[in-house]
Design a protein around this motif. Structure first.
Motif, PDB file in Angstrom:
ATOM      1  N   UNK A 252       0.845  -1.183   0.000  1.00 42.67           N
ATOM      2  CA  UNK A 252       0.000   0.000   0.000  1.00 42.67           C
ATOM      3  C   UNK A 252       0.885   1.239   0.000  1.00 42.67           C
ATOM      4  N   UNK A 253       0.572   2.158  -0.889  1.00 40.51           N
ATOM      5  CA  UNK A 253       1.326   3.397  -0.979  1.00 40.51           C
ATOM      6  C   UNK A 253       0.870   4.396   0.065  1.00 40.51           C
ATOM      7  N   UNK A 254       1.447   5.604   0.066  1.00 42.93           N
ATOM      8  CA  UNK A 254       1.047   6.639   1.013  1.00 42.93           C
ATOM      9  C   UNK A 254      -0.367   7.131   0.735  1.00 42.93           C
ATOM     10  N   UNK A 255      -1.005   7.695   1.755  1.00 48.89           N
ATOM     11  CA  UNK A 255      -2.358   8.226   1.598  1.00 48.89           C
ATOM     12  C   UNK A 255      -2.334   9.444   0.672  1.00 48.89           C
ATOM     13  N   UNK A 260      -9.503  14.788  -8.218  1.00 51.83           N
ATOM     14  CA  UNK A 260      -9.570  16.195  -7.835  1.00 51.83           C
ATOM     15  C   UNK A 260     -10.744  16.471  -6.899  1.00 51.83           C
ATOM     16  N   UNK A 261     -11.810  15.682  -6.994  1.00 55.17           N
ATOM     17  CA  UNK A 261     -12.978  15.943  -6.149  1.00 55.17           C
ATOM     18  C   UNK A 261     -13.048  15.003  -4.949  1.00 55.17           C
ATOM     19  N   UNK A 262     -12.007  14.190  -4.731  1.00 53.48           N
ATOM     20  CA  UNK A 262     -11.976  13.333  -3.547  1.00 53.48           C
ATOM     21  C   UNK A 262     -11.834  14.180  -2.287  1.00 53.48           C
ATOM     22  N   UNK A 263     -12.422  13.706  -1.206  1.00 51.40           N
ATOM     23  CA  UNK A 263     -12.312  14.391   0.083  1.00 51.40           C
ATOM     24  C   UNK A 263     -11.584  13.543   1.123  1.00 51.40           C
ATOM     25  N   UNK A 264     -11.523  12.235   0.891  1.00 58.86           N
ATOM     26  CA  UNK A 264     -10.899  11.320   1.850  1.00 58.86           C
ATOM     27  C   UNK A 264      -9.669  10.684   1.216  1.00 58.86           C
ATOM     28  N   UNK A 265      -8.486  10.892   1.775  1.00 61.48           N
ATOM     29  CA  UNK A 265      -7.284  10.249   1.228  1.00 61.48           C
ATOM     30  C   UNK A 265      -7.374   8.725   1.334  1.00 61.48           C
ATOM     31  N   UNK A 266      -6.818   8.053   0.344  1.00 59.63           N
ATOM     32  CA  UNK A 266      -6.778   6.597   0.326  1.00 59.63           C
ATOM     33  C   UNK A 266      -5.340   6.138   0.088  1.00 59.63           C
ATOM     34  N   UNK A 267      -5.116   4.845   0.319  1.00 57.38           N
ATOM     35  CA  UNK A 267      -3.792   4.272   0.112  1.00 57.38           C
ATOM     36  C   UNK A 267      -3.852   3.321  -1.092  1.00 57.38           C
ATOM     37  N   UNK A 268      -3.571   3.816  -2.291  1.00 61.20           N
ATOM     38  CA  UNK A 268      -3.595   2.947  -3.462  1.00 61.20           C
ATOM     39  C   UNK A 268      -2.407   1.993  -3.451  1.00 61.20           C
ATOM     40  N   UNK A 269      -2.524   0.846  -4.110  1.00 60.62           N
ATOM     41  CA  UNK A 269      -1.388  -0.075  -4.162  1.00 60.62           C
ATOM     42  C   UNK A 269      -0.271   0.459  -5.045  1.00 60.62           C
ATOM     43  N   UNK A 270       0.958   0.119  -4.689  1.00 58.90           N
ATOM     44  CA  UNK A 270       2.073   0.322  -5.595  1.00 58.90           C
ATOM     45  C   UNK A 270       3.024  -0.854  -5.439  1.00 58.90           C
ATOM     46  N   UNK A 271       4.170  -0.804  -6.096  1.00 55.84           N
ATOM     47  CA  UNK A 271       5.065  -1.949  -6.150  1.00 55.84           C
ATOM     48  C   UNK A 271       6.494  -1.514  -5.855  1.00 55.84           C
ATOM     49  N   UNK A 272       7.179  -2.308  -5.052  1.00 57.69           N
ATOM     50  CA  UNK A 272       8.599  -2.071  -4.798  1.00 57.69           C
ATOM     51  C   UNK A 272       9.424  -3.161  -5.465  1.00 57.69           C
TER      52      UNK A 272
END
Length: 279
Positions: A252-255, A260-272
């Motif tokens: 999970x990436x950073x929040x 642009x119209x989102x109000x709640x930060x989310x943690x999208x997946x990323x890859x290392x």
């Protein structure tokens, strides 16, 4: 941005000057029933339908449409001009869904789509529109505005066809250089999000491989095999420097705000990156 391109191999692009509404095939001012029929073909055949338009947004007497197969082997674009946009349903879309030619005219030039779908997300208009204008000045015949392609937080977004390379956070001043490099067979790694014909984990593995081995030609990295175990993927690529195995780990990436119209930060997946080795 690595590993964030939508995974779609086969595409249908249909010219429609707009307006597009929030969900284009549902809300655009298409002939009655056409949007519903195209949405049904999308789901049934596993293709992606985009509405496209020129940057001047003028309606024309005929509608261009493009059938595209992004590979990974032998990608292609075919084109037809429709006297009536409803004729798009007469095309052999079942063939396209199999990755086969629907029998249109083969196009040898590249094609660039810039997402400007502002009703879907304001960022796509605010950042996509200047990008589309800049790219159109350099590549007027090859450039189209398009409906939603995914990854709003990476606007301005563009796709380079036939290979289906997604580029994100592209500024207007970057557009001509990225497109020129692609037309000459190269890949701009700074803005690359991934290649649409690959799963997202494999896109990320390819990106790490290209950066690590400085593989900047499109054809430097060919087909792949992938083995998954839990959060890890081991992708084996046939490349211009040999067969290489790239291991990545999903996390999970950073929040962050995903639109642009989102109000709640989310943690999208990323890859290392876990490692790169000879296969």
């Amino acid at each position: 941005m690595a590993g964030t391109a939508s995974t779609i191999r086969d595409w249908l692009l249909v010219e429609h000057a707009g307006p597009w509404g929030v969900r284009a095939l549902r809300d655009a001012r298409l002939p009655a029933g056409l949007g519903r029929s195209l949405r049904g073909r999308e789901r049934a055949l596993g293709i992606r339908v985009l509405l496209i338009r020129r940057t001047d947004r003028r309606a024309r007497d005929r509608s261009s449409c493009f059938a595209i197969h992004t590979g990974p082997e032998r990608p292609w674009i075919e084109r037809s001009d429709l006297a009536d946009i409803r004729e798009v349903l007469d095309l052999d879309l079942e063939a396209l869904g199999r990755g086969a030619s629907p029998g249109l005219t083969r196009l040898d030039a590249p094609l660039f789509c810039v997402c400007t779908h502002g009703r879907r997300d304001p960022c796509c208009a605010e950042r996509g529109r200047p990008l589309a204008l800049a790219l159109s000045a350099a590549f007027p015949e090859e450039t189209w505005e398009s409906t939603h392609i995914g990854g709003d937080r990476f606007a301005g977004n563009m796709i380079a066809f036939p290979h289906g390379l997604y580029f994100g956070r592209v500024e207007p001043g970057d557009a001509a250089g990225i497109a020129s490099m692609f037309a000459a067979g190269g890949v701009d790694l700074e803005h690359l999000r991934g290649r649409a014909c690959r799963p997202m984990d494999v896109q990320a593995a390819e990106h790490y491989l290209r950066v690590a081995r400085d593989l900047r030609r499109i054809d430097d990295v060919g087909g792949h095999d992938a083995v998954r175990s839990g959060a890890e993927t081991a992708a084996t690529f046939r490349t211009s420097v040999g067969t290489l195995r790239v291991s990545v780990r999903r996390r999970l990436g950073p929040r962050e705000l995903l639109t642009c119209h989102s109000e709640i930060p989310e943690r999208p997946p990323d890859y290392e990156l876990v490692g790169i080795e000879d296969a």
